[in-house]
Scaffold this active site. Structure first.
Site, PDB file in Angstrom:
ATOM      1  CE  LYS A 188      -4.194   1.703   0.538  1.00  9.47           C
ATOM      2  NZ  LYS A 188      -3.947   2.557  -0.630  1.00  9.47           N
ATOM      3  CE  LYS A 217       3.512   6.715   6.942  1.00  3.38           C
ATOM      4  NZ  LYS A 217       3.205   7.838   6.028  1.00  3.38           N
ATOM      5  CE  LYS A 232       4.639   7.835  -1.130  1.00  9.00           C
ATOM      6  NZ  LYS A 232       3.767   8.077   0.029  1.00  9.00           N
ATOM      7  CB  THR A 269      -3.319  12.861   6.293  1.00  7.67           C
ATOM      8  OG1 THR A 269      -3.534  11.800   5.361  1.00  7.67           O
ATOM      9  CG2 THR A 269      -1.870  12.851   6.732  1.00  7.67           C
ATOM     10  CG  ASN A 308      -5.136  16.497   2.127  1.00  5.62           C
ATOM     11  OD1 ASN A 308      -4.797  15.914   3.153  1.00  5.62           O
ATOM     12  ND2 ASN A 308      -6.310  16.263   1.569  1.00  5.62           N
TER      13      ASN A 308
HETATM   14  P1  NAD Z   1      -0.123  19.227  -0.759  1.00 10.45           P
HETATM   15  O1  NAD Z   1       0.528  19.250  -2.097  1.00 10.45           O
HETATM   16  O2  NAD Z   1      -1.595  19.229  -0.642  1.00 10.45           O
HETATM   17  O3  NAD Z   1       0.412  20.462   0.132  1.00 10.45           O
HETATM   18  C1  NAD Z   1       1.752  20.779   0.271  1.00 10.45           C
HETATM   19  C2  NAD Z   1       1.825  22.152   0.931  1.00 10.45           C
HETATM   20  O4  NAD Z   1       3.188  22.483   1.142  1.00 10.45           O
HETATM   21  C3  NAD Z   1       1.226  23.295   0.097  1.00 10.45           C
HETATM   22  O5  NAD Z   1       0.527  24.180   0.934  1.00 10.45           O
HETATM   23  C4  NAD Z   1       2.465  23.994  -0.460  1.00 10.45           C
HETATM   24  O6  NAD Z   1       2.218  25.367  -0.713  1.00 10.45           O
HETATM   25  C5  NAD Z   1       3.397  23.818   0.723  1.00 10.45           C
HETATM   26  N1  NAD Z   1       4.809  23.996   0.376  1.00 10.45           N
HETATM   27  C6  NAD Z   1       5.489  23.538  -0.686  1.00 10.45           C
HETATM   28  N2  NAD Z   1       6.763  23.969  -0.639  1.00 10.45           N
HETATM   29  C7  NAD Z   1       6.868  24.714   0.491  1.00 10.45           C
HETATM   30  C8  NAD Z   1       7.915  25.437   1.098  1.00 10.45           C
HETATM   31  N3  NAD Z   1       9.124  25.484   0.536  1.00 10.45           N
HETATM   32  N4  NAD Z   1       7.661  26.097   2.259  1.00 10.45           N
HETATM   33  C9  NAD Z   1       6.445  26.060   2.836  1.00 10.45           C
HETATM   34  N5  NAD Z   1       5.411  25.395   2.300  1.00 10.45           N
HETATM   35  C10 NAD Z   1       5.624  24.738   1.146  1.00 10.45           C
HETATM   36  O7  NAD Z   1       0.534  17.961  -0.033  1.00 10.45           O
HETATM   37  P2  NAD Z   1      -0.069  17.174   1.219  1.00 10.45           P
HETATM   38  O8  NAD Z   1      -0.880  16.051   0.720  1.00 10.45           O
HETATM   39  O9  NAD Z   1      -0.623  18.148   2.198  1.00 10.45           O
HETATM   40  O10 NAD Z   1       1.278  16.508   1.788  1.00 10.45           O
HETATM   41  C11 NAD Z   1       2.167  17.249   2.604  1.00 10.45           C
HETATM   42  C12 NAD Z   1       3.161  16.291   3.236  1.00 10.45           C
HETATM   43  O11 NAD Z   1       2.445  15.306   3.981  1.00 10.45           O
HETATM   44  C13 NAD Z   1       4.044  15.499   2.262  1.00 10.45           C
HETATM   45  O12 NAD Z   1       5.308  15.294   2.858  1.00 10.45           O
HETATM   46  C14 NAD Z   1       3.317  14.177   2.113  1.00 10.45           C
HETATM   47  O13 NAD Z   1       4.187  13.120   1.719  1.00 10.45           O
HETATM   48  C15 NAD Z   1       2.830  14.000   3.530  1.00 10.45           C
HETATM   49  N6  NAD Z   1       1.690  13.091   3.657  1.00 10.45           N
HETATM   50  C16 NAD Z   1       0.516  13.367   3.025  1.00 10.45           C
HETATM   51  C17 NAD Z   1      -0.565  12.501   3.174  1.00 10.45           C
HETATM   52  C18 NAD Z   1      -1.918  12.779   2.542  1.00 10.45           C
HETATM   53  O14 NAD Z   1      -2.848  12.007   2.799  1.00 10.45           O
HETATM   54  N7  NAD Z   1      -2.070  13.830   1.780  1.00 10.45           N
HETATM   55  C19 NAD Z   1      -0.421  11.332   3.948  1.00 10.45           C
HETATM   56  C20 NAD Z   1       0.800  11.092   4.586  1.00 10.45           C
HETATM   57  C21 NAD Z   1       1.844  11.987   4.430  1.00 10.45           C
END
Ligand code: NAD
Length: 411
Positions: free
Chosen positions: A66, A90, A102, A185, A216
């Protein structure tokens, strides 16, 4: 240190802690399968462009593999490998009947039109279709992908295998997605933060927060922390950063964003240098954007007492050590951001059942799983007198090692 070296180092450290046999350690580390595919697609202007896609299937001893699919220019085999390995630990930490995987495509999604993204996703799915599936490997969204991407994967996969809603999670509700998946999340981050603060005699309501990233995960976490009375004193995204010692009004910020405004031009706070965000005075720092942002070069300047790793791999192992010695408590990514994969599991279960759960049922189970995993990690920490990160790794690795041995592995 790159993500693969850092993850492997944590894994090896956990193996020493719980006495994993060296041959088994090697077997657990090496991925089950690494896939690299070329995806050529016609662009809207008629030109032909090739993109390289990856899927690393790390381990399937506890169930189907997954993990998300990421569209980002920096996607490469090493990073995908590290993230696949993290998914194995995880899912085991959360006690989900899954392994880890992944995938991703090296591309800049914002430079592609919707039809180009659709063609690229469909070609990627065609190349993977006989190696993924409900009982083999179940993709989900990650950075640069969303429920629409998952809908295209479902549609393409189903052309080969018949209607198969459980072959992918994070789908739109109309195609078998789960209520509560979008917020999962961020909600998981808040449940885990609450568990940690309560353990230290604190609460969200009495704490101040700094959040990096407002996508997100960051926006849902911010919204729920705000609802619970927590004070978010600084916030950043790709457009800039703002601070307000009296607390940023997240409800107003959402309204501002809905009308097309950027975080950096929101007048509910003072703009600040985004590079200074991590060093703001606060109780809890929550990185929700990129990996590798907390390094040995800046760890000393962090003033937060708690760090909640909502992003994957935000802290370098060297920084981890600096912070541990400073007494900063880090809630590791393989637990803190596991709410998403947990509700993905609920989505998969609902698809297999052919039955949709109410949102309150989804959230009730999410709270139950997050709290149980926190207790399990704490038990490991007590047994081995180690940090939360090592407790989580040891828990995940031990569960996967046990499943591997039970299936018939012999040294
Ligand atoms: P997303 O693309 O929805 O949001 C990313 C955010 O980071 C945006 O607001 C963007 O503007 C900001 N960002 C990008 N570069 C930046 C910088 N240099 N400084 C400050 N902000 C910056 O992504 P997401 O889904 O929210 O995921 C964010 C993190 O969480 C990632 O590391 C992802 O792997 C991890 N994650 C996400 C999920 C999920 O369900 N979406 C689950 C587990 C882990």
């Amino acid at each position: 240190m790159n993500a693969l070296a850092a993850t492997t180092r944590n894994f090896r450290h956990a193996c020493r802690l719980i006495n994993v046999d060296q041959k088994l350690e090697m077997s657990l580390l090496i991925p089950f399968r690494e896939i690299k595919v070329e995806c050529s697609i016609p662009m809207d202007d008629g030109s032909l462009v090739s993109y390289i896609g990856f899927r690393v299937q790390h381990d399937n001893s506890r169930g189907p593999m997954k993990g998300g699919i990421r569209y980002h220019p920096k996607v490469n085999l090493d990073e995908v490998n590290a993230l696949a390995q993290l998914m194995t630990w995880k899912t085991a930490v959360m006690d989900l009947p899954y392994g880890g995987a992944k995938g991703g495509i090296a591309c800049t999604p914002k430079n592609l039109t919707k039809s180009e993204l659709e063609r690229m996703t469909r070609v990627f799915t065609q190349k993977l279709q006989d190696l993924i599936g409900t009982n083999i490997d179940v993709p989900a969204p990650d950075m640069g992908t969303n429920s629409q991407t998952m809908a295209w994967i479902l549609d393409e996969y189903s052309k080969f295998h018949g209607y198969s809603p459980a072959c992918v999670t994070g789908k739109p509700l109309e195609l078998g997605g789960s209520l509560g998946r979008e917020s999962a999340t961020g909600y998981g981050v808040v449940i885990s933060t609450e568990a940690l603060l309560n353990e230290h005699g604190k609460s969200i309501k009495d704490s101040t927060f700094v959040i990096q990233g407002f996508g997100n995960v960051g926006s849902w976490a911010a919204r729920m922390i705000h609802e619970k009375g927590g004070k978010i004193v600084a916030l950043s995204d790709i457009t800039g950063a703002i601070k307000n010692p009296n607390g940023i009004d997240i409800v107003e910020l959402f309204k501002h964003r809905e009308t097309g405004g950027d975080l950096s031009d929101f007048n509910g706070g003072e703009t600040m240098d985004p590079d200074e965000l991590l060093f703001q005075q606060c109780d809890v720092l929550i990185p929700c954007a990129l990996g590798g942002v907390i390094t040995s070069g800046n760890a000393d300047d962090i003033k937060a007492q708690f760090i909640i790793e909502a992003a994957n791999h935000p802290t370098d192992p060297e920084a981890d050590e600096v912070l541990y010695n400073k007494g900063v408590i880090i809630l590791p990514d393989i637990y803190a951001n596991a709410g998403g994969v947990t509700v993905s599991y609920f989505e998969w279960v609902q698809n297999i059942q052919g039955f949709m759960w109410e949102e309150k049922v989804v959230n009730k189970f999410l709270i139950q799983y997050m709290r149980q995993a926190f207790r399990d990690i704490k038990d490991m920490c007590h047994t081995h007198n180690c940090s939360l990160r090592m407790g989580a790794f040891a828990l995940g690795v031990e569960r996967v090692a046990r499943a591997t041995i039970l299936r018939g592995w012999e040294a």
